[in-house]
Design an enzyme around this catalytic site. Structure first.
Site: not given
Length: 217
Positions: A7, A32, A34, A36, A65, A67, A136, A172
């Protein structure tokens, strides 16, 4: 063999290209991201520009991903930036099936993520549409949290639901050398790990430890 997806959230942002090169040479299969927005989750991280800049530096599979609220507004931007797979959080999508279709229309793989308290039932009519399901194992928003043990039962149930379908099962949150064997045994095929990879001095050994299904006694 299980795929390890370090990540980027745990990397040193002052030298991202070097950090990515390090995990790629150490044997990571995926990277990966993330993403956000400070609304869907209580943190603000990165946008498509980061994906685009690193795409020029790496041949890793880019696992993004989202989010974020209203992810459908940003699918094209991240696809054009170089994402190989876009995962949306089920809780953020009013029309989840349509979002999955749109991702595929952009020519890339589609995934759906579930927060710890979200039941698997929301996936019942999507199992033949998705390439990846992400469970998650912490509440999303911040790195360094502890693994939620109830994820293991949920993971086993998901494995049974997936059956023989060619769907990657990703986990994750709180993944390290202690929890990795547990989620692998329960059915995971992709592990997202942050500090368990980027914070380790020996990155090669760190990745090998996460790929070990059963510890030596």
């Amino acid at each position: 063999m299980v795929k390890i997806a370090p990540s980027l959230l745990a990397a040193d942002f002052s030298c991202l290209a070097e950090e990515v090169r390090k995990v790629e040479e150490a044997g990571a299969a995926w990277l990966h991201f993330d993403v956000m927005d400070g609304h869907f989750v209580p943190n603000l991280t990165m946008g498509p520009q980061v994906v685009q800049s690193l795409r020029k530096k790496s041949r890793l599979f880019f696992d993004v991903h989202l989010m974020i609220e209203n992810p459908e507004h940003f699918l094209e931007a991240f696809a054009n930036a170089g994402a190989d797979l876009l995962t949306v959080s089920a809780e953020a999508c009013t029309h989840l099936h349509r979002v999955v279709q749109t991702i595929h229309q952009l020519g890339i793989k589609a995934g759906v993520a579930l927060n710890p308290a979200t039941p698997l039932s929301c996936l019942e009519y999507l199992l033949d549409e998705v390439d990846l399901i992400l469970l998650m194992s912490v509440n999303p928003g911040f790195g360094g949290q502890k693994f939620i043990p109830s994820t293991l039962a949920k993971l086993r149930q998901l494995k049974e639901m997936v059956g023989n379908r060619q769907i990657e099962i990703e986990v994750d949150g709180g993944i390290n050398s202690d929890t990795a064997p547990l989620v692998l045994e329960a059915g995971a095929t992709v592990l997202v790990a942050g500090t368990a990879v980027f914070a380790q001095e020996d990155t090669v050994q760190a990745i090998k430890l996460l790929q070990t299904e059963k510890k030596m006694v």
